[in-house]
Scaffold this active site. Sequence first.
Site, short mmCIF file in Angstrom:
data_model
loop_
_atom_site.label_atom_id
_atom_site.label_comp_id
_atom_site.label_asym_id
_atom_site.label_seq_id
_atom_site.Cartn_x
_atom_site.Cartn_y
_atom_site.Cartn_z
N ASP A 37 42.86 107.17 8.36
CA ASP A 37 43.46 106.50 9.51
C ASP A 37 44.75 107.22 9.87
O ASP A 37 45.68 107.28 9.07
CB ASP A 37 43.74 105.03 9.16
CG ASP A 37 44.06 104.18 10.38
OD1 ASP A 37 43.98 104.71 11.51
OD2 ASP A 37 44.37 102.99 10.21
N ASP A 59 41.23 108.03 16.21
CA ASP A 59 42.21 108.19 15.13
C ASP A 59 41.77 107.67 13.76
O ASP A 59 42.58 107.61 12.83
CB ASP A 59 43.52 107.52 15.52
CG ASP A 59 43.39 106.02 15.74
OD1 ASP A 59 42.26 105.56 15.96
OD2 ASP A 59 44.41 105.32 15.69
N GLU A 60 40.50 107.31 13.59
CA GLU A 60 40.07 106.87 12.27
C GLU A 60 38.58 107.13 12.07
O GLU A 60 37.81 107.18 13.03
CB GLU A 60 40.40 105.40 12.01
CG GLU A 60 39.71 104.42 12.93
CD GLU A 60 39.99 102.97 12.53
OE1 GLU A 60 39.98 102.65 11.32
OE2 GLU A 60 40.20 102.15 13.45
#
Length: 364
Positions: free
Chosen positions: A14, A108-109
Amino acid sequence: MDFRDYLRKIIHVDMDAFYASVEQLDNPSLRGKAIVVGGSSDRGVVAAASYEARKFGVKSAMSGKLAKRLCPELIFVKSNFDRYREISEQIRSIFFEYTDLVEPLSLDEAYLDVTHNKKGNPSATQLATEIRKRIKEKTGLNASAGISINKFIAKVASDINKPNGQKTIPPEEVISFLEGLDVRKFHGVGKVTQEKMYKMGIFTGADLKKYNLADLEDKFGKSGKHYYQVVRGIHLSEVKPNRIRKSLGAERTFSENISSEIFMLERLEQIAAEVERRLKSKDVAGKTITLKIKYSDFSIQTRSKTLAYYISSKSLLLEEAKNLLYQEEVRESVRLLGISVANLNTEKDSASKAKVNVQLKFPF
């Protein structure tokens, strides 16, 4: 069913305050300052907040007006999704150096299954450290990670040592970790469910574990089975490299409320163009078109129509959005319009579900 029959080595990566961190990376004058991406001091919603802004209680999905009230020195930055996608692709290229089992959740993860990895390294903890280091070297950004036996626990673990840290929950610590965990930190337990659990005297995993399956299903419906299993370390969902997208769309929040249908049609044309771009970039089309209308009092209205054929072009999207707009009278003071497309022509993932049988001594 025992969680030890389903052990995998899962890493949840993350990125730390991704959008805000990218803006601070690209603009040194913003570094160390309280910034948010999206929204404004008068309108809109915060898409991301830097850690400097979070110290004041500013967070994503908060109105820009409230964020500014909490942090008068707050700096609002316009989003640049092309840039975020560019860096996201760089990060994913690193993931694929380690495993092909990569399941992106957003820009983003992502989840990585490194049970059998390309480096031949049996330590998921070492791999996570190496991946975070590679991300820092390649992009200049910090990432956090959670490492454990399944996706559920890995995701919970990735929040523990944020920012720029990681946490491993090995098999022998899974049960004690879950029993001591506040239920509000269980992924999938929202605010309403949390309050309901608290009223029932369920504050930790140990409290949750006291309830049998029938009781939990009675209190929480289908989610009851999920809670019953995860508190015992059981989560069978595999890392799916080809996650099936169920819908795709775009929406716009306006700097000033609009009430004229002419202005609404102008905005819908722009939104339809963006939806077309996103559909074509994914090479998909859809049958169900939904128009979303948010009013100044924050109430939301949706209108949908399912066609007999798939569409993806701006002209057809706009035509259907217009029909939905005229379906009934629109109240005054519209602050947001959105168009989404569902019932996509994507095929279901038919990958077989494999079970990894191992002993409890499972090096992490």
